[in-house]
Design an enzyme around this catalytic site. Structure first.
Site, PDB file in Angstrom:
ATOM      1  N   SER A 131      -1.781  29.125  -0.754  1.00  0.00           N
ATOM      2  CA  SER A 131      -3.030  29.532  -1.383  1.00  0.00           C
ATOM      3  C   SER A 131      -2.853  29.434  -2.889  1.00  0.00           C
ATOM      4  O   SER A 131      -1.729  29.460  -3.396  1.00  0.00           O
ATOM      5  CB  SER A 131      -3.360  30.981  -0.994  1.00  0.00           C
ATOM      6  OG  SER A 131      -4.345  31.536  -1.836  1.00  0.00           O
ATOM      7  N   TYR A 185       0.978  39.503  -1.615  1.00  0.00           N
ATOM      8  CA  TYR A 185       0.316  38.297  -1.094  1.00  0.00           C
ATOM      9  C   TYR A 185       0.745  37.077  -1.898  1.00  0.00           C
ATOM     10  O   TYR A 185       1.088  36.027  -1.320  1.00  0.00           O
ATOM     11  CB  TYR A 185      -1.199  38.471  -1.142  1.00  0.00           C
ATOM     12  CG  TYR A 185      -1.961  37.262  -0.645  1.00  0.00           C
ATOM     13  CD1 TYR A 185      -1.898  36.882   0.697  1.00  0.00           C
ATOM     14  CD2 TYR A 185      -2.755  36.510  -1.506  1.00  0.00           C
ATOM     15  CE1 TYR A 185      -2.594  35.778   1.162  1.00  0.00           C
ATOM     16  CE2 TYR A 185      -3.463  35.401  -1.047  1.00  0.00           C
ATOM     17  CZ  TYR A 185      -3.377  35.031   0.281  1.00  0.00           C
ATOM     18  OH  TYR A 185      -4.070  33.936   0.741  1.00  0.00           O
TER      19      TYR A 185
END
Length: 333
Positions: free
Chosen positions: A162, A188
């Site tokens: 991502s 994350y």
């Protein structure tokens, strides 16, 4: 010699769909494993591969739910797997290897985002454990099938990362937040950086055997991945109550110059990396919008590209050694 982390260009872009990427490509007789392949981005990936003729094996925690979502799709198999449970990973891989089939495509698509602090049975922070360590172990256990496909014409491993990798690198001294305060977005970012670094190190090991690896940023897509976002998070992203999974905020689609994609557009880069002949002889790169992404230097603004910390081969090797230590698994053969 130009850096491998340089756009081709491919001719594809942010609005390209997975179906468009695979147009004219026959995947008949080929097998793919797609983690998280029964929902959201993963389901769009599974659909595109099946439409191109592939057989897709979908590991799932909730078999009934996955089977319901995949009902009606031909050549789809569902088997139990929990990326936070090492025994479950081993059992899934053992079952696949028992079939004797080569594995030309492994798409590590499943993931979690910005979750409250929780740990797996080994005590590892769950975002790092599910997004990186679980897929590391799964790939290691499926390595014999990947090698078999590599010898027969080639295999590819695709790790879903991502642009969240820009938030943080991997803290190799404290990856599980045992000595530093837990920040769910930093965790994350760390996990997504780990996904890219994994592809870099895996490609170095796989290239001599015909196994190549890629990392992918699919784009900004509203799916159940965002279920742990707070109202404050949603406001920061400019989202309203009407902007739920499967939607694209009005006026903010990639076709209108915005950031948001449909799941079919998001799946495009995954299937491009998994199956497109444009990437023959390439690997170890971070891709987005249906192309190899440029390097985005530290401090430079922008959302298109990969930060240097995520493709550093020395950091990749250190993470590899740490991952072997934490999981207790090695790549054999």
């Amino acid at each position: 010699m130009p850096s491998p982390q340089t756009p081709l260009p491919s001719g594809f872009g942010p609005a390209t769909t997975a179906r468009e990427v695979l147009r004219g490509i026959d995947l008949g007789g080929r097998v793919a494993v797609v983690t998280g392949g029964s929902a959201g981005l993963g389901l769009a990936t599974t659909r595109a591969l099946v439409e191109a003729g592939a057989t897709v094996v979908v590991p799932a925690r909730n078999l009934a739910k996955a089977q319901g979502a995949l009902a009606g799709l031909p050549r789809v198999e569902v088997a139990p797997l929990d990326l936070l449970d090492p025994a479950s990973i081993d059992a899934f891989a053992k079952g696949f290897l028992a079939s004797g089939r080569p594995l030309p495509m492994l798409i590590a698509n499943a993931g979690i985002m910005a979750t409250p602090l929780a740990r797996d049975a080994r005590g590892y922070e769950q975002q790092f454990a599910a997004n990186h360590l679980g897929h590391f172990q799964l790939t290691a256990r499926l390595w014999p099938a990947l090698l078999k496909a590599g010898r027969a014409g080639g295999a590819r491993v695709v790790a879903l990362s991502s642009r969240g990798h820009q938030r943080a690198g991997v803290d190799l001294d404290d990856p599980n937040f045992e000595r530093r305060p837990y920040d769910r977005w930093q965790a994350y970012g760390q996990a997504k950086s780990a996904n890219v670094l994994f592809a870099v190190a895996l490609d170095r090991r796989g290239e001599p055997h015909g196994v190549r690896a890629f990392a992918v940023h699919p784009g900004v897509i509203l799916t159940d991945l965002g279920q742990h976002m707070t109202e404050e998070d949603r406001q920061a992203f400019g989202l309203t109550a009407a902007d739920g999974p499967g939607t694209v905020p009005p006026g903010r689609s990639v076709a209108e110059g915005g950031d948001f994609k449909t799941v079919e557009q998001g799946a495009a880069t995954s299937v491009w990396c998994a199956a497109h002949p444009q990437l023959a002889g390439r690997g170890g790169v971070y891709c987005q919008d249906g192309d190899v992404a440029p390097v985005l230097p530290l401090g430079a603004p922008g959302t298109v590209g990969v930060r240097p910390h995520a493709i550093d081969p020395q950091i990749a090797e250190r993470l590899w050694a740490l991952s072997e230590q934490l999981t207790g698994v090695r790549f054999e053969g």
